[in-house]
Design an enzyme around this catalytic site. Structure first.
Site, PDB file in Angstrom:
ATOM      1  CB  VAL A 167      -0.957  -0.011   1.201  1.00  0.00           C
ATOM      2  CG1 VAL A 167      -1.728   1.305   1.286  1.00  0.00           C
ATOM      3  CG2 VAL A 167      -1.940  -1.176   1.088  1.00  0.00           C
ATOM      4  CG  ASP A 168       3.389   2.731   3.345  1.00  0.00           C
ATOM      5  OD1 ASP A 168       2.459   3.551   3.404  1.00  0.00           O
ATOM      6  OD2 ASP A 168       3.966   2.287   4.346  1.00  0.00           O
ATOM      7  CG  LEU A 169       6.665   0.102  -1.442  1.00  0.00           C
ATOM      8  CD1 LEU A 169       7.216  -1.302  -1.672  1.00  0.00           C
ATOM      9  CD2 LEU A 169       7.787   1.123  -1.478  1.00  0.00           C
TER      10      LEU A 169
END
Length: 394
Positions: A167-169
């Site tokens: 999700v972050d990436l």
């Protein structure tokens, strides 16, 4: 010449989604100035283990091609430094909780007063509008909230998160996309804009066909291990010596698969003739195929299927894929000179540009490494810089 050469990025982000976004901008040639709090710095400097010569690998991976400075954002002198940097910047990136930038005096309305052409990219867990806007967001939280964990793992076991900070990436990638789109518009019109990027919005976008499938049927997808809800056989299998992936994506490939392995009985079986039949009878098909594959060595399976053009491949461990000749040939492992970490290796830039290729120019900065240089560029004298240090502003 690089595609973003001459573009200045003021990076007030930390942890992963924001720093990953600004690192990619730096890879494409932008001058990225990473602003951190004095003493503490980016919290990923303490995301350990593992470390490399005492430096957190979490931090090292997403902060190359940046110049690092420290500034106390709450002090009047620190605010003045940021405002001077804003005047020269093309892009401003932050990922504080909703309202924090406004309290500090760095909200979009204030920043655009100083620089109307600036692209202000704001990354958050839930976005800057809506009933959840005040909640903090972390990757694992949004993997759960955004539905990803509900479809990850085996059906008879509890949900699990993706092995990477997906999700972050992916949010960092969406932030690059939105930022560059706004930059192009700003260069045409002379007017910047506010770019609102959230972990949740990115995850909803990535649900893709599973989201539309739910709206079509009213039934949410569940956990299927490595299998696919709409294609079969399309998953991991076990050979005598190792696990591997078989991706039979259509009826043409199914025919080739059966012919290659001399499984004509399966090709003629009415339960498996069309993909819709194979999906409907997936458990029976996988059971039969698994019983046969477990009697065979992976090399035999791969070479047989590869001759017929049937997609098949190994399930590599991290060390295996990072040392694979093809990965090296694609320049996806890069070495960076670092003052503390000898022979620092990091993943390379994933897009190959024929005329304006990405480059690795700067190591991930030590905390405050370029503070003096950046302040000098802003017109601060040596005496003023020393005073700021003595007052713990930088």
């Amino acid at each position: 010449m690089q595609s973003l050469e001459g573009i200045k990025v003021l990076d007030l982000s930390r942890t992963l989604a924001g720093p990953y976004c600004t690192m990619l901008l730096g890879d494409m040639g932008a001058d990225v100035i990473k602003v951190e709090q004095p003493v503490s710095g980016d919290e990923t400097r303490r995301f350990t283990p593992p470390t490399w010569n005492g430096e957190a690998t979490y931090y090292l991976t997403s902060n190359r091609n940046k110049r690092g400075i420290t500034v106390d954002l709450k002090s009047p002198e620190g605010k003045e430094i940021i405002y001077k940097l804003v005047k020269e910047a093309d892009i401003f990136v932050e990922n504080f909780r909703t309202g924090a930038m406004e309290k500090l005096g760095f909200g979009y309305e204030k920043i655009k007063e100083i620089n109307p052409r600036i692209v202000y990219t704001s990354i958050s867990g839930f976005g800057r509008t809506g009933p959840e806007k005040d909640r903090g967001g972390y990757d694992v939280l949004l993997q759960g909230f955004g539905g990803l964990m509900s479809i990850t793992g085996d059906p008879d076991r509890p949900p699990v998160k993706a092995g990477i900070s997906l999700v972050d990436l992916s949010t960092g990638l969406f932030a690059v996309y939105g930022t560059l789109s706004a930059l192009i518009a700003a260069q045409r019109t002379g007017k910047g804009q506010f770019v609102d990027v959230s972990l949740l919005d990115g995850q909803i976008s990535l649900l893709n066909h599973l989201a539309t499938g739910y709206f079509a049927t009213g039934k949410p997808a569940g956990r299927m291990g490595s299998a696919h809800p709409s294609v079969a056989p399309y998953q991991a299998f076990r050979a005598k010596d190792m696990d591997f992936i078989l991706a039979v994506a259509n009826d043409r490939l199914w025919k080739k698969c059966c012919e290659a392995l001399d499984w004509m009985d399966l090709l003629e079986d009415s339960r498996f003739i069309k993909n819709i039949d194979r999906v409907g009878n997936c458990k029976e098909l996988v059971s039969i195929m698994s019983d046969r594959f477990i009697q065979m060595e992976y090399k035999e399976i791969f070479e047989t299927l590869d001759k017929f053009g049937v997609p098949c491949g190994p399930i590599h461990t991290i060390d295996q894929v990072l040392n694979h000749p093809h990965v090296k040939a694609r320049d996806m492992i890069q070495e960076i000179h670092h003052p503390i970490v000898n022979d620092l290796k990091v993943p390379g830039f994933p897009v190959k540009l024929s005329e304006t290729p990405a480059s690795l120019r700067h190591h991930p900065p030590l905390l405050g490494e370029h503070t003096d240089d950046v302040l000098s560029e802003l017109g601060y004298s040596e005496e003023q810089i020393e005073e700021l240090k003595n007052n713990k502003v930088v």
